[in-house]
Enzyme design. Structure first.
Site, mmCIF file in Angstrom:
data_model
loop_
_atom_site.group_PDB
_atom_site.id
_atom_site.type_symbol
_atom_site.label_atom_id
_atom_site.label_comp_id
_atom_site.label_asym_id
_atom_site.label_seq_id
_atom_site.Cartn_x
_atom_site.Cartn_y
_atom_site.Cartn_z
ATOM 1 N N ASP A 154 0.825 -1.202 0.000
ATOM 2 C CA ASP A 154 0.000 0.000 0.000
ATOM 3 C C ASP A 154 0.865 1.260 0.000
ATOM 4 O O ASP A 154 1.744 1.422 0.846
ATOM 5 C CB ASP A 154 -0.899 0.013 1.235
ATOM 6 C CG ASP A 154 -1.768 1.273 1.297
ATOM 7 O OD1 ASP A 154 -2.808 1.305 0.610
ATOM 8 O OD2 ASP A 154 -1.392 2.218 2.023
ATOM 9 N N TYR A 162 3.063 10.345 -0.744
ATOM 10 C CA TYR A 162 4.163 9.909 0.110
ATOM 11 C C TYR A 162 5.492 10.325 -0.535
ATOM 12 O O TYR A 162 5.955 9.711 -1.499
ATOM 13 C CB TYR A 162 4.148 8.397 0.336
ATOM 14 C CG TYR A 162 2.922 7.872 1.059
ATOM 15 C CD1 TYR A 162 2.094 8.719 1.789
ATOM 16 C CD2 TYR A 162 2.587 6.524 1.019
ATOM 17 C CE1 TYR A 162 0.968 8.236 2.453
ATOM 18 C CE2 TYR A 162 1.477 6.033 1.686
ATOM 19 C CZ TYR A 162 0.670 6.897 2.396
ATOM 20 O OH TYR A 162 -0.440 6.407 3.049
ATOM 21 N N TRP A 193 -4.665 1.282 8.896
ATOM 22 C CA TRP A 193 -3.323 1.864 8.993
ATOM 23 C C TRP A 193 -2.972 2.142 10.451
ATOM 24 O O TRP A 193 -3.845 2.323 11.277
ATOM 25 C CB TRP A 193 -3.185 3.110 8.118
ATOM 26 C CG TRP A 193 -4.025 4.320 8.419
ATOM 27 C CD1 TRP A 193 -5.282 4.590 7.958
ATOM 28 C CD2 TRP A 193 -3.650 5.471 9.202
ATOM 29 N NE1 TRP A 193 -5.712 5.814 8.411
ATOM 30 C CE2 TRP A 193 -4.734 6.381 9.165
ATOM 31 C CE3 TRP A 193 -2.507 5.818 9.932
ATOM 32 C CZ2 TRP A 193 -4.709 7.610 9.842
ATOM 33 C CZ3 TRP A 193 -2.485 7.044 10.585
ATOM 34 C CH2 TRP A 193 -3.572 7.917 10.537
ATOM 35 N N LEU A 196 0.020 -0.561 14.808
ATOM 36 C CA LEU A 196 0.970 -0.524 15.924
ATOM 37 C C LEU A 196 1.060 0.874 16.521
ATOM 38 O O LEU A 196 1.981 1.160 17.300
ATOM 39 C CB LEU A 196 2.357 -0.983 15.462
ATOM 40 C CG LEU A 196 2.473 -2.441 15.016
ATOM 41 C CD1 LEU A 196 3.883 -2.741 14.517
ATOM 42 C CD2 LEU A 196 2.102 -3.385 16.153
ATOM 43 N N LYS A 221 8.527 0.278 22.729
ATOM 44 C CA LYS A 221 9.897 0.829 22.737
ATOM 45 C C LYS A 221 9.963 2.263 23.255
ATOM 46 O O LYS A 221 11.039 2.745 23.616
ATOM 47 C CB LYS A 221 10.502 0.759 21.331
ATOM 48 C CG LYS A 221 9.809 1.605 20.274
ATOM 49 C CD LYS A 221 10.436 1.353 18.909
ATOM 50 C CE LYS A 221 9.648 1.997 17.783
ATOM 51 N NZ LYS A 221 10.160 1.615 16.461
#
Length: 332
Positions: free
Chosen positions: A49, A54, A202, A205, A213
């Site tokens: 994707d 971008y 999208w 995470l 982290k």
């Protein structure tokens, strides 16, 4: 890797897909982009994707160089149109002229005759919706895209498009969705499912926050996404002391279940049948393989309940307007 049907299409997409939002638009070097893309194929990922905006075409160009060396039927390719592509105020949006121009430019950069999925990156309330829908239908009729999708449209905009063009116009919706951003569950998931429109989500995470982290009260790790000004553009959506503390509370739950934090987060997103694929970013091949390992992982009801209890009221659960999204609809 497991695969799921994308809406009413005949596409079978990998549960984990590879996206190029911030990484391959200039955030990492070309050799790392190639290494991550090759790792995706090795892991069974077939869904890629990207978007014209971008890096103003940089991400599409990078994948054009890499993917064009492979058989075209060995991968499913998605791109998008809407956001500004230059300083020209007219060089944005979803007018028929812009859609026609941008699909051709995307295909040239991607070195392909067609994309499998062409998406409206946002809704454009300045253009009559009938004009936009007809322009997208023309792209399909011309063979430049096999199927159509949208990203971050409001329920009203989705329903109006379906009322005008029918339920088979779109096969996918691309919302932000994660343990920390559950807003699409409120309205979008049910509306789309009723019309056989799948979710390709999208930031599952939460831009890396759900990997654990980032620590509360500590500087961001060197080399991480939020350490780069180019890749921290939407940090404020998911990055706060409250979310970081909630994620730290999740870590023992993942450990007790014998899985990593990314696996828990991705499996959580994929627990919903409405989700066809979770779009992940990666700057290293090992991240690609680690993300891919979440495919097929089943979470028990007890584990899901523990996640809910641990997160409490931290997640965004009410309908929320995405960055760059606008309400309203214009008709001819």
């Amino acid at each position: 890797m497991r695969y799921r049907k994308l809406g009413s299409s005949d596409l079978e997409v990998s549960e984990i897909s590879l996206g190029s939002w911030l990484t391959y638009s200039g955030g990492i070097e070309a050799d790392k982009t190639r290494a991550c893309t090759e790792a995706a194929f090795d892991a069974g990922i077939n869904f890629f994707d990207t978007a014209n905006v971008y890096g103003q075409g940089v991400a599409e160009t990078a994948w054009g160089e890499i993917l064009s060396s492979r058989p075209r039927d060995s991968y499913i390719l998605a791109t998008k149109v809407y956001f500004p592509m230059s300083d020209d105020p007219a060089d944005q949006g979803l007018s028929p002229q812009q859609i026609g121009k941008q699909i051709d430019a995307s295909l040239a950069r991607l070195k392909t005759d067609y994309v499998d999925l062409y998406q409206a990156h946002r809704f454009d309330p300045t253009v009559p919706i009938e004009d936009t829908l007809e322009a997208f239908q023309k792209v399909v009729e011309q063979g430049k895209a096999r199927y159509l999708g949208f990203s971050e449209w409001t329920p009203e905009q989705i329903q109006t498009a379906i009322d005008i063009a029918g339920p088979d116009l779109f096969v996918s919706s691309q919302p932000q969705y994660s343990m920390l951003w559950q807003a699409p569950e409120a309205e979008v998931f049910g509306l789309c499912a009723a019309h056989r429109v799948s979710q390709i989500v999208w930031s599952p995470l939460a831009q890396g926050v759900l990997t654990g982290k980032y620590k509360p009260g500590k500087p961001v790790p060197e080399g991480s996404r939020f350490a780069s000004p180019d890749m921290a553009v939407s940090q404020d959506l998911v990055y706060s002391d409250a979310t970081l503390e909630a994620v730290q509370r999740l870590a023992p739950i993942a450990e007790q279940a014998g899985m990593s934090m990314p696996t828990l987060a991705l499996a959580w997103a994929l627990r919903r049948s409405e989700v066809a694929s979770a779009i992940t970013g990666a700057s290293r091949p090992e991240q690609v393989h680690a993300n891919a390992a979440a495919s097929g992982v089943e979470l028990s009801d007890d584990l899901l309940a523990a996640v809910d209890r641990t997160l409490g009221d931290t997640p965004v659960t009410e309908p929320a307007l995405a960055p760059g999204a606008q309400t309203g609809i214009t008709h001819r």
